[in-house]
Design a protein around this motif. Sequence first.
Motif, PDB file in Angstrom:
ATOM      1  N   ILE A  35       0.894  -1.164   0.000  1.00 19.25           N
ATOM      2  CA  ILE A  35       0.000   0.000   0.000  1.00 19.25           C
ATOM      3  C   ILE A  35       0.930   1.212   0.000  1.00 19.25           C
ATOM      4  CG2 ILE A  35      -1.781   1.282   1.243  1.00 19.25           C
ATOM      5  CD1 ILE A  35      -2.615  -1.446   2.494  1.00 19.25           C
ATOM      6  N   ALA A  36       1.046   1.859  -1.142  1.00 15.55           N
ATOM      7  CA  ALA A  36       1.999   2.952  -1.332  1.00 15.55           C
ATOM      8  C   ALA A  36       1.312   4.282  -1.036  1.00 15.55           C
ATOM      9  CB  ALA A  36       2.541   2.936  -2.753  1.00 15.55           C
ATOM     10  N   VAL A  37       1.888   5.037  -0.108  1.00 15.25           N
ATOM     11  CA  VAL A  37       1.271   6.281   0.352  1.00 15.25           C
ATOM     12  C   VAL A  37       2.212   7.454   0.099  1.00 15.25           C
ATOM     13  CG1 VAL A  37       0.124   7.432   2.282  1.00 15.25           C
ATOM     14  CG2 VAL A  37       0.221   4.923   2.214  1.00 15.25           C
ATOM     15  N   ALA A  38       1.685   8.505  -0.501  1.00 19.94           N
ATOM     16  CA  ALA A  38       2.448   9.743  -0.712  1.00 19.94           C
ATOM     17  C   ALA A  38       1.492  10.796  -1.262  1.00 19.94           C
ATOM     18  CB  ALA A  38       3.618   9.526  -1.662  1.00 19.94           C
ATOM     19  N   ARG A  39       1.958  12.019  -1.333  1.00 19.70           N
ATOM     20  CA  ARG A  39       1.115  13.091  -1.866  1.00 19.70           C
ATOM     21  C   ARG A  39       1.075  13.093  -3.390  1.00 19.70           C
ATOM     22  NH1 ARG A  39       3.648  17.989   1.544  1.00 19.70           N
ATOM     23  NH2 ARG A  39       5.476  16.696   1.081  1.00 19.70           N
ATOM     24  N   ARG A  40       2.164  12.683  -4.043  1.00 23.27           N
ATOM     25  CA  ARG A  40       2.269  12.809  -5.501  1.00 23.27           C
ATOM     26  C   ARG A  40       1.652  11.600  -6.198  1.00 23.27           C
ATOM     27  NH1 ARG A  40       8.425  14.352  -6.511  1.00 23.27           N
ATOM     28  NH2 ARG A  40       8.736  12.790  -4.882  1.00 23.27           N
ATOM     29  N   GLU A  41       0.399  11.759  -6.600  1.00 24.17           N
ATOM     30  CA  GLU A  41      -0.352  10.649  -7.185  1.00 24.17           C
ATOM     31  C   GLU A  41       0.282  10.161  -8.485  1.00 24.17           C
ATOM     32  OE1 GLU A  41      -5.005   9.417  -8.029  1.00 24.17           O
ATOM     33  OE2 GLU A  41      -4.477  11.514  -7.631  1.00 24.17           O
ATOM     34  N   LYS A  42       0.846  11.073  -9.266  1.00 25.15           N
ATOM     35  CA  LYS A  42       1.466  10.675 -10.533  1.00 25.15           C
ATOM     36  C   LYS A  42       2.589   9.678 -10.294  1.00 25.15           C
ATOM     37  CE  LYS A  42       3.828  12.484 -14.627  1.00 25.15           C
ATOM     38  NZ  LYS A  42       4.345  13.692 -15.318  1.00 25.15           N
ATOM     39  N   LYS A  43       3.432   9.945  -9.295  1.00 21.17           N
ATOM     40  CA  LYS A  43       4.538   9.043  -8.977  1.00 21.17           C
ATOM     41  C   LYS A  43       4.026   7.698  -8.470  1.00 21.17           C
ATOM     42  CE  LYS A  43       8.223  11.535  -9.847  1.00 21.17           C
ATOM     43  NZ  LYS A  43       9.267  11.090 -10.812  1.00 21.17           N
ATOM     44  N   LEU A  44       2.951   7.722  -7.687  1.00 19.67           N
ATOM     45  CA  LEU A  44       2.373   6.477  -7.192  1.00 19.67           C
ATOM     46  C   LEU A  44       1.776   5.665  -8.336  1.00 19.67           C
ATOM     47  CD1 LEU A  44       0.586   7.681  -3.917  1.00 19.67           C
ATOM     48  CD2 LEU A  44       2.819   6.561  -4.131  1.00 19.67           C
ATOM     49  N   ASN A  45       1.170   6.347  -9.298  1.00 24.53           N
ATOM     50  CA  ASN A  45       0.600   5.644 -10.444  1.00 24.53           C
ATOM     51  C   ASN A  45       1.687   4.963 -11.275  1.00 24.53           C
ATOM     52  OD1 ASN A  45      -2.183   6.026 -10.111  1.00 24.53           O
ATOM     53  ND2 ASN A  45      -2.089   8.091 -10.947  1.00 24.53           N
ATOM     54  N   GLU A  46       2.884   5.576 -11.318  1.00 25.73           N
ATOM     55  CA  GLU A  46       3.998   4.931 -12.014  1.00 25.73           C
ATOM     56  C   GLU A  46       4.343   3.596 -11.353  1.00 25.73           C
ATOM     57  OE1 GLU A  46       7.156   7.744 -11.932  1.00 25.73           O
ATOM     58  OE2 GLU A  46       6.191   9.139 -13.325  1.00 25.73           O
ATOM     59  N   LEU A  47       4.305   3.578 -10.024  1.00 23.09           N
ATOM     60  CA  LEU A  47       4.571   2.343  -9.280  1.00 23.09           C
ATOM     61  C   LEU A  47       3.475   1.323  -9.552  1.00 23.09           C
ATOM     62  CD1 LEU A  47       6.806   1.478  -7.235  1.00 23.09           C
ATOM     63  CD2 LEU A  47       5.226   2.134  -5.413  1.00 23.09           C
TER      64      LEU A  47
END
Length: 258
Positions: A35-47
């Motif tokens: 469960i990847a958590v961070a503010r930058r949704e674009k970077k999370l979508n890359e993951l």
Amino acid sequence: MDLKIDDQRFIVCGASSGFGRAIAELLLNEGANVIAVARREKKLNELKEAYDTQVDIVAGDLTDDDTHNQIEAAIGNNQLHGVVINAGGPPALSPLETAIYDWDEAYENVMRWKIELVLRLVSYFTSKEYGRILFVESQSVKQPIPSLVLSNSFRAGMVGFAKSLSQEVAKKGVTVNVLAPGSHDTPAIERVIKKASDESDKSMEEVREEMEASIPVGRFGKGEEIASLAGWILSPHASYVTGQTISHDGGNIQGLFG
């Protein structure tokens, strides 16, 4: 080494870059779910695109209760095996450069949310009598860093919390540890380099070279290096390691117990 974490589920905070991203990728490559958590949704979508069904993303500010609610929703009825409590640090300031509002803000960003989230999650671990709680803090908890008084102060407080919690949950099969990284080649080091450059007549490149030369191994650490240590601590292999603050600093801390 087989970390034996296939199909285990971990929360990784600050997973968009730096230590968090490196740890998330290591866990995923070992077959775990994150469960990847961070503010930058674009970077999370890359993951998410790279690892597909192994990744659930929560895009939000970790100081916000709503983000914590989303994290719990992402867990659902699944067993949770571990959490990596990690985020960026406060501004680089010396004691006399701070005002009281700097301390209030740093408490919110460096300490309060971490305690609140762990207190929410700890029952997921104790109910199953298994869990790994890992805080990623800084070498400043062992050796204060000049011009980082806010980090020096509140990160040390997190070590106090982690050690106390570790004693309370150890018999439930839950470990609580702290990583104390020194200088690594991640985005976070740039604010330290810029601060030192601003306070001198040296360029950022000159400051970087001097910092690396001052480290016994002669270089900054790499994200994948600390991730490999984190992966072991988060695995079943580390069941007898708890209440520890473990440095990853290239030998930079001068004390006997660095």
